[in-house]
Write a protein that holds these residues in place. Structure first.
Motif, PDB file in Angstrom:
ATOM      1  N   PHE A  72       0.699  -1.213  -0.412  1.00 18.55           N
ATOM      2  CA  PHE A  72      -0.272   0.077  -0.068  1.00 18.55           C
ATOM      3  C   PHE A  72       1.017   1.286   0.491  1.00 18.55           C
ATOM      4  O   PHE A  72       0.657   2.515   0.191  1.00 18.55           O
ATOM      5  N   VAL A  73       1.905   1.121  -0.247  1.00 18.91           N
ATOM      6  CA  VAL A  73       3.253   2.104  -0.171  1.00 18.91           C
ATOM      7  C   VAL A  73       4.058   1.923  -1.343  1.00 18.91           C
ATOM      8  O   VAL A  73       4.475   1.058  -1.953  1.00 18.91           O
ATOM      9  N   GLY A 101       6.685  11.222 -20.468  1.00 19.30           N
ATOM     10  CA  GLY A 101       8.179  11.530 -19.100  1.00 19.30           C
ATOM     11  C   GLY A 101       7.538  11.537 -18.685  1.00 19.30           C
ATOM     12  O   GLY A 101       9.137  11.206 -17.939  1.00 19.30           O
ATOM     13  N   HIS A 102       6.841  10.660 -18.456  1.00 25.02           N
ATOM     14  CA  HIS A 102       6.969   9.445 -16.584  1.00 25.02           C
ATOM     15  C   HIS A 102       8.417   8.593 -16.373  1.00 25.02           C
ATOM     16  O   HIS A 102       8.459   7.574 -17.962  1.00 25.02           O
ATOM     17  N   ALA A 103       8.579   8.565 -15.947  1.00 28.49           N
ATOM     18  CA  ALA A 103      10.064   6.710 -15.861  1.00 28.49           C
ATOM     19  C   ALA A 103       9.330   5.955 -15.380  1.00 28.49           C
ATOM     20  O   ALA A 103       9.808   5.331 -13.593  1.00 28.49           O
ATOM     21  N   HIS A 104       8.770   5.346 -15.163  1.00 36.33           N
ATOM     22  CA  HIS A 104       7.026   4.323 -14.525  1.00 36.33           C
ATOM     23  C   HIS A 104       8.150   3.079 -14.529  1.00 36.33           C
ATOM     24  O   HIS A 104       8.840   2.419 -15.959  1.00 36.33           O
ATOM     25  N   ARG A 105       8.308   2.474 -13.164  1.00 34.16           N
ATOM     26  CA  ARG A 105       8.094   1.220 -13.132  1.00 34.16           C
ATOM     27  C   ARG A 105       7.611   0.452 -13.093  1.00 34.16           C
ATOM     28  O   ARG A 105       6.540   0.390 -12.454  1.00 34.16           O
ATOM     29  N   PRO A 106       7.672  -0.697 -13.523  1.00 32.25           N
ATOM     30  CA  PRO A 106       6.983  -2.244 -13.396  1.00 32.25           C
ATOM     31  C   PRO A 106       5.718  -1.812 -11.713  1.00 32.25           C
ATOM     32  O   PRO A 106       7.389  -2.107 -11.252  1.00 32.25           O
ATOM     33  N   GLY A 107       4.928  -2.060 -12.184  1.00 32.06           N
ATOM     34  CA  GLY A 107       4.544  -2.077 -10.115  1.00 32.06           C
ATOM     35  C   GLY A 107       4.070  -0.729  -9.683  1.00 32.06           C
ATOM     36  O   GLY A 107       3.778  -0.729  -8.692  1.00 32.06           O
ATOM     37  N   ASP A 108       4.718   0.527 -10.385  1.00 27.82           N
ATOM     38  CA  ASP A 108       4.239   1.951  -9.770  1.00 27.82           C
ATOM     39  C   ASP A 108       3.215   2.379  -9.898  1.00 27.82           C
ATOM     40  O   ASP A 108       1.918   1.586 -10.316  1.00 27.82           O
ATOM     41  N   ALA A 109       3.089   3.203  -8.899  1.00 32.38           N
ATOM     42  CA  ALA A 109       1.038   3.629  -9.013  1.00 32.38           C
ATOM     43  C   ALA A 109       0.763   4.393  -9.870  1.00 32.38           C
ATOM     44  O   ALA A 109       1.413   5.929 -10.651  1.00 32.38           O
ATOM     45  N   LEU A 110      -0.360   4.789 -10.720  1.00 33.15           N
ATOM     46  CA  LEU A 110      -1.181   5.881 -11.391  1.00 33.15           C
ATOM     47  C   LEU A 110      -1.786   6.326 -10.584  1.00 33.15           C
ATOM     48  O   LEU A 110      -3.060   5.588 -10.741  1.00 33.15           O
ATOM     49  N   LEU A 111      -2.341   7.519 -10.643  1.00 32.03           N
ATOM     50  CA  LEU A 111      -3.129   8.006 -10.800  1.00 32.03           C
ATOM     51  C   LEU A 111      -3.662   9.246 -11.066  1.00 32.03           C
ATOM     52  O   LEU A 111      -2.913  10.247 -12.287  1.00 32.03           O
ATOM     53  N   ILE A 112      -5.212   9.401 -11.864  1.00 28.97           N
ATOM     54  CA  ILE A 112      -5.415   9.777 -12.554  1.00 28.97           C
ATOM     55  C   ILE A 112      -6.231  10.778 -12.156  1.00 28.97           C
ATOM     56  O   ILE A 112      -7.805  10.584 -12.146  1.00 28.97           O
ATOM     57  N   VAL A 145       0.971  -1.212 -14.304  1.00 23.88           N
ATOM     58  CA  VAL A 145       0.183  -0.548 -13.330  1.00 23.88           C
ATOM     59  C   VAL A 145       0.310  -1.234 -12.165  1.00 23.88           C
ATOM     60  O   VAL A 145      -0.425  -2.386 -12.271  1.00 23.88           O
ATOM     61  N   GLY A 146       1.152  -1.628 -11.117  1.00 26.42           N
ATOM     62  CA  GLY A 146       0.524  -1.785  -9.478  1.00 26.42           C
ATOM     63  C   GLY A 146      -0.464  -1.126  -8.402  1.00 26.42           C
ATOM     64  O   GLY A 146      -1.154  -2.592  -8.480  1.00 26.42           O
ATOM     65  N   LEU A 147      -0.895  -0.443  -8.923  1.00 26.55           N
ATOM     66  CA  LEU A 147      -1.645   0.594  -8.186  1.00 26.55           C
ATOM     67  C   LEU A 147      -2.134   1.013  -9.204  1.00 26.55           C
ATOM     68  O   LEU A 147      -1.848   2.615  -9.956  1.00 26.55           O
ATOM     69  N   LEU A 148      -3.497   1.040  -9.452  1.00 30.41           N
ATOM     70  CA  LEU A 148      -4.101   2.119  -9.689  1.00 30.41           C
ATOM     71  C   LEU A 148      -5.314   3.335  -8.918  1.00 30.41           C
ATOM     72  O   LEU A 148      -6.212   2.503  -8.417  1.00 30.41           O
ATOM     73  N   GLY A 149      -5.042   4.299  -9.057  1.00 27.61           N
ATOM     74  CA  GLY A 149      -6.155   5.528  -8.199  1.00 27.61           C
ATOM     75  C   GLY A 149      -6.454   6.151  -9.214  1.00 27.61           C
ATOM     76  O   GLY A 149      -6.120   6.258 -10.000  1.00 27.61           O
ATOM     77  N   VAL A 150      -7.809   6.833  -8.999  1.00 26.21           N
ATOM     78  CA  VAL A 150      -9.120   7.597  -9.908  1.00 26.21           C
ATOM     79  C   VAL A 150      -9.608   8.554  -8.974  1.00 26.21           C
ATOM     80  O   VAL A 150     -10.058   7.735  -8.141  1.00 26.21           O
ATOM     81  N   ASP A 151     -10.074   8.953  -9.866  1.00 23.19           N
ATOM     82  CA  ASP A 151     -11.055  10.329  -8.873  1.00 23.19           C
ATOM     83  C   ASP A 151     -12.158  10.029  -9.047  1.00 23.19           C
ATOM     84  O   ASP A 151     -13.155  10.860  -9.032  1.00 23.19           O
ATOM     85  N   VAL A 152     -12.550   8.890 -10.577  1.00 24.58           N
ATOM     86  CA  VAL A 152     -14.400   8.911 -10.378  1.00 24.58           C
ATOM     87  C   VAL A 152     -14.596   6.850  -9.371  1.00 24.58           C
ATOM     88  O   VAL A 152     -13.288   7.034  -9.298  1.00 24.58           O
ATOM     89  N   PRO A 153     -15.743   7.334  -9.165  1.00 25.28           N
ATOM     90  CA  PRO A 153     -16.007   6.089  -8.618  1.00 25.28           C
ATOM     91  C   PRO A 153     -16.502   4.912  -9.266  1.00 25.28           C
ATOM     92  O   PRO A 153     -16.782   3.564  -8.783  1.00 25.28           O
ATOM     93  N   CYS A 154     -16.485   5.061 -10.815  1.00 22.94           N
ATOM     94  CA  CYS A 154     -17.054   3.616 -11.605  1.00 22.94           C
ATOM     95  C   CYS A 154     -15.551   3.612 -13.068  1.00 22.94           C
ATOM     96  O   CYS A 154     -15.479   4.167 -13.079  1.00 22.94           O
ATOM     97  N   MET A 155     -15.510   2.214 -12.626  1.00 25.50           N
ATOM     98  CA  MET A 155     -13.943   2.788 -13.903  1.00 25.50           C
ATOM     99  C   MET A 155     -14.869   1.840 -14.994  1.00 25.50           C
ATOM    100  O   MET A 155     -14.363   2.966 -16.531  1.00 25.50           O
ATOM    101  N   ALA A 195      -1.431   4.282   0.704  1.00 25.77           N
ATOM    102  CA  ALA A 195      -3.218   3.962   1.007  1.00 25.77           C
ATOM    103  C   ALA A 195      -3.138   3.109   2.022  1.00 25.77           C
ATOM    104  O   ALA A 195      -3.523   1.965   1.404  1.00 25.77           O
ATOM    105  N   LEU A 196      -3.704   3.180   2.969  1.00 35.94           N
ATOM    106  CA  LEU A 196      -3.009   1.967   4.278  1.00 35.94           C
ATOM    107  C   LEU A 196      -4.727   2.049   4.645  1.00 35.94           C
ATOM    108  O   LEU A 196      -5.284   2.566   5.022  1.00 35.94           O
ATOM    109  N   PRO A 197      -5.655   0.811   4.186  1.00 37.63           N
ATOM    110  CA  PRO A 197      -6.196   0.306   4.935  1.00 37.63           C
ATOM    111  C   PRO A 197      -6.849   0.000   5.794  1.00 37.63           C
ATOM    112  O   PRO A 197      -5.668  -0.210   6.392  1.00 37.63           O
TER     113      PRO A 197
END
Length: 219
Positions: A72-73, A101-112, A145-155, A195-197
């Motif tokens: 979660f981190v 331009g993101h230097a994204h690594r496997p497993g990183d989080a992507l927040l949209i 993407v290992g963790l996907l975060g969005v500001d919408v309630p439905c994918m 993001a600690l549950p």
């Protein structure tokens, strides 16, 4: 600077409907009576900003409580999209452009960020939200993407959300964090996301407190 990207949990807030209960917060102990304050909370796993594992939709997967806390981190990147209208698709092309331009690594989080969090208090927050297309989810999965975060309630389109896109995402042990608020305050990154549950054994997801902390590129 630490950014709090967690939506508030309040009485009468938006809901996904049955069979999930409404959110209820009631003060049951008073300073004037008991000499201390206490509240009764009626919540569920999808209340407010929550994080969920593949166990939400697929059998035999790890529950939130079974995952190590470091799940979660993660290092995170922000994709800032143009403000979305009601029921407007989020396309793979615009997401790819926002992530250039993101230097994204496997497993990183992507927040949209779509700007939809401005509608948090409105009745149509769930029923009229922007949504992913199948091509968009394919792009996210292929980017590992290992963790996907969005500001919408439905994918998926809330008018016909059968969970198909989330099942595709959860085929691997990935995490979904939603819905977020305040992402417009965040630069591209990289950030450290926490993001600690709540620690509740046996559940597929739980409300969480999600925060962003700046890190250096070497972090």
């Amino acid at each position: 600077m630490i950014l709090d990207i967690t939506g508030p949990i309040r009485n009468g807030m938006w809901t996904y409907g049955d069979p999930l209960p409404s959110v209820e917060i009631e003060q049951v102990a008073m300073l004037e009576g008991e000499g201390w304050k206490g509240h009764r909370l009626q919540l569920h796993t999808l209340a407010g900003t929550y994080i969920e594992s593949a166990d939400h939709l697929l059998p035999g997967r790890k529950t939130i409580g079974e995952l190590p806390v470091e799940s979660f981190v993660r290092r995170a990147w922000i994709a800032q999209l143009s403000d979305k209208r009601e029921l407007e698709p989020i396309t793979a092309a615009e997401l790819a452009a926002a992530c250039e331009g993101h230097a994204h690594r496997p497993g990183d989080a992507l927040l949209i960020a779509t700007g939809w969090d401005k509608r948090w208090q409105e009745p149509e927050f769930v029923t009229h939200c922007p949504f992913f297309t199948e091509e968009t989810m394919k792009w996210v999965i292929e980017r590992d993407v290992g963790l996907l975060g969005v500001d919408v309630p439905c994918m998926q389109d809330p008018r016909a959300d059968d969970g198909t896109l989330c099942r595709q995402f959860f085929k691997q042990e990935r995490l979904l964090l939603a819905p977020l608020v305040g992402l417009r305050k965040a630069a591209t990154g990289p950030w450290m996301l926490a993001a600690l549950p709540l620690s509740i054994p046996g559940v597929c997801g739980a409300p969480c407190r999600a925060i962003l902390m700046p890190i250096t590129e070497g972090g």
